[in-house]
Motif scaffolding. Structure first.
Motif, PDB file in Angstrom:
ATOM      1  N   ALA A  54       0.868  -1.191   0.000  1.00  0.00           N
ATOM      2  CA  ALA A  54       0.000   0.000   0.000  1.00  0.00           C
ATOM      3  C   ALA A  54       0.894   1.227   0.000  1.00  0.00           C
ATOM      4  CB  ALA A  54      -0.929   0.005   1.221  1.00  0.00           C
ATOM      5  N   GLY A  55       0.322   2.367  -0.354  1.00  0.00           N
ATOM      6  CA  GLY A  55       1.118   3.585  -0.407  1.00  0.00           C
ATOM      7  C   GLY A  55       2.067   3.576  -1.591  1.00  0.00           C
ATOM      8  N   THR A  56       3.125   4.382  -1.497  1.00  0.00           N
ATOM      9  CA  THR A  56       4.079   4.515  -2.598  1.00  0.00           C
ATOM     10  C   THR A  56       5.502   4.494  -2.064  1.00  0.00           C
ATOM     11  OG1 THR A  56       2.503   5.870  -3.857  1.00  0.00           O
ATOM     12  CG2 THR A  56       4.811   5.957  -4.544  1.00  0.00           C
ATOM     13  N   LEU A  57       6.286   3.525  -2.549  1.00  0.00           N
ATOM     14  CA  LEU A  57       7.721   3.453  -2.277  1.00  0.00           C
ATOM     15  C   LEU A  57       8.422   3.990  -3.523  1.00  0.00           C
ATOM     16  CD1 LEU A  57       9.761   2.296  -0.137  1.00  0.00           C
ATOM     17  CD2 LEU A  57       9.798   0.216  -1.533  1.00  0.00           C
ATOM     18  N   TYR A  58       9.281   4.970  -3.332  1.00  0.00           N
ATOM     19  CA  TYR A  58       9.872   5.642  -4.499  1.00  0.00           C
ATOM     20  C   TYR A  58      11.299   6.098  -4.207  1.00  0.00           C
ATOM     21  CZ  TYR A  58       8.728  10.042  -2.017  1.00  0.00           C
ATOM     22  OH  TYR A  58       8.647  11.053  -1.092  1.00  0.00           O
ATOM     23  N   VAL A  59      12.027   6.341  -5.287  1.00  0.00           N
ATOM     24  CA  VAL A  59      13.368   6.924  -5.205  1.00  0.00           C
ATOM     25  C   VAL A  59      13.259   8.374  -5.643  1.00  0.00           C
ATOM     26  CG1 VAL A  59      15.717   6.899  -6.095  1.00  0.00           C
ATOM     27  CG2 VAL A  59      14.577   4.750  -5.539  1.00  0.00           C
ATOM     28  N   ASP A  60      13.584   9.264  -4.735  1.00  0.00           N
ATOM     29  CA  ASP A  60      13.396  10.705  -4.943  1.00  0.00           C
ATOM     30  C   ASP A  60      14.506  11.250  -5.847  1.00  0.00           C
ATOM     31  OD1 ASP A  60      12.399  13.297  -4.619  1.00  0.00           O
ATOM     32  OD2 ASP A  60      13.556  13.632  -2.789  1.00  0.00           O
ATOM     33  N   ALA A  61      14.303  11.114  -7.138  1.00  0.00           N
ATOM     34  CA  ALA A  61      15.352  11.422  -8.109  1.00  0.00           C
ATOM     35  C   ALA A  61      15.764  12.892  -8.090  1.00  0.00           C
ATOM     36  CB  ALA A  61      14.900  11.028  -9.513  1.00  0.00           C
ATOM     37  N   ASN A  62      14.808  13.783  -7.814  1.00  0.00           N
ATOM     38  CA  ASN A  62      15.131  15.219  -7.826  1.00  0.00           C
ATOM     39  C   ASN A  62      15.307  15.799  -6.423  1.00  0.00           C
ATOM     40  OD1 ASN A  62      12.493  15.105  -7.029  1.00  0.00           O
ATOM     41  ND2 ASN A  62      11.710  16.585  -8.520  1.00  0.00           N
TER      42      ASN A  62
END
Length: 212
Positions: A54-62
């Motif tokens: 659930a939710g969002t796992l992400y790599v914060d590219a900026n």
């Protein structure tokens, strides 16, 4: 004499429960990923082996600490420990709860990944969300006091159990007289005019009155 040459042993990992906050990005650090190595090697990177439930796992590219389109983590994506602060998680809008989400990962010791995967569980604590309001058209009668009730003020709140507690008059009436009936005689008296940004508790809302 038998000499036994050392070989690199795979590191091991495990499970952790982490605490995040509703509508706020959780920024990961190396100690969020259970890591043990018999040779004393340090964790060098992680691999996301099962995506978030659930939710969002992400790599914060900026590096703006906000999820942007295209930053989603993909299955088996690797993140170097040097860049681990770019790995972030955020729940769905207004989402919260114990064991809100899980994801699985492996850890790397600089040579190999762990054989087994660890599970990180994200607890997401709730925050109070502001209510929303809207427009209504109310009916009054000429030369007769209109006594307001709480239902005359549109109120909605995503946080279950919350109810309207007070209102604030942010723009004064364009005609007629809006007043707080201080002496409870259901009649406008001098000095009872509502002031800009005056707050009226819902318990006293029947004292808020209007007459044309």
């Amino acid at each position: 004499t038998i000499s036994i040459n050392a070989v690199n042993d795979a590191p091991t990992t495990g499970n952790k429960t982490l605490s995040a906050t509703e509508d706020t990005a959780y920024i990961f650090s190396s100690d969020n990923f259970s890591f043990s190595d018999v040779e004393g090697d340090n964790i060098s990177k992680v691999k996301i082996t099962t995506l978030e439930s659930a939710g969002t796992l992400y790599v914060d590219a900026n590096t703006n600490d906000t999820f942007d389109a295209g930053e989603d983590v993909t299955a088996n994506q690797e993140i170097a420990i040097a860049n681990i602060a770019n790995l972030q998680f955020v729940g769905a809008a207004n989402g919260n709860g114990s064991a809100y989400a899980t994801f699985q990962f492996k850890v790397h010791d600089g040579t190999v990944y762990s054989d087994g995967a660890g599970i990180n569980t994200m607890n997401v604590s709730a925050v109070n969300d502001p209510p929303t309001t809207g427009n209504q058209t109310l009916a009054a009668t000429e030369d007769t006091v209109k006594v307001f009730g709480s239902s005359d003020f549109t109120f909605s709140d995503v946080d279950s159990g919350d109810s309207i507690s007070k209102i604030k008059i942010t723009t004064l009436e364009s005609a007629g007289t809006l007043y707080v009936d201080a002496d409870n005689d259901d009649t406008y008296d001098s000095g009872e005019d509502v002031a800009l940004n005056q707050v009226i508790a819902i318990g006293d809302i029947a004292n808020l009155q209007f007459i044309g």
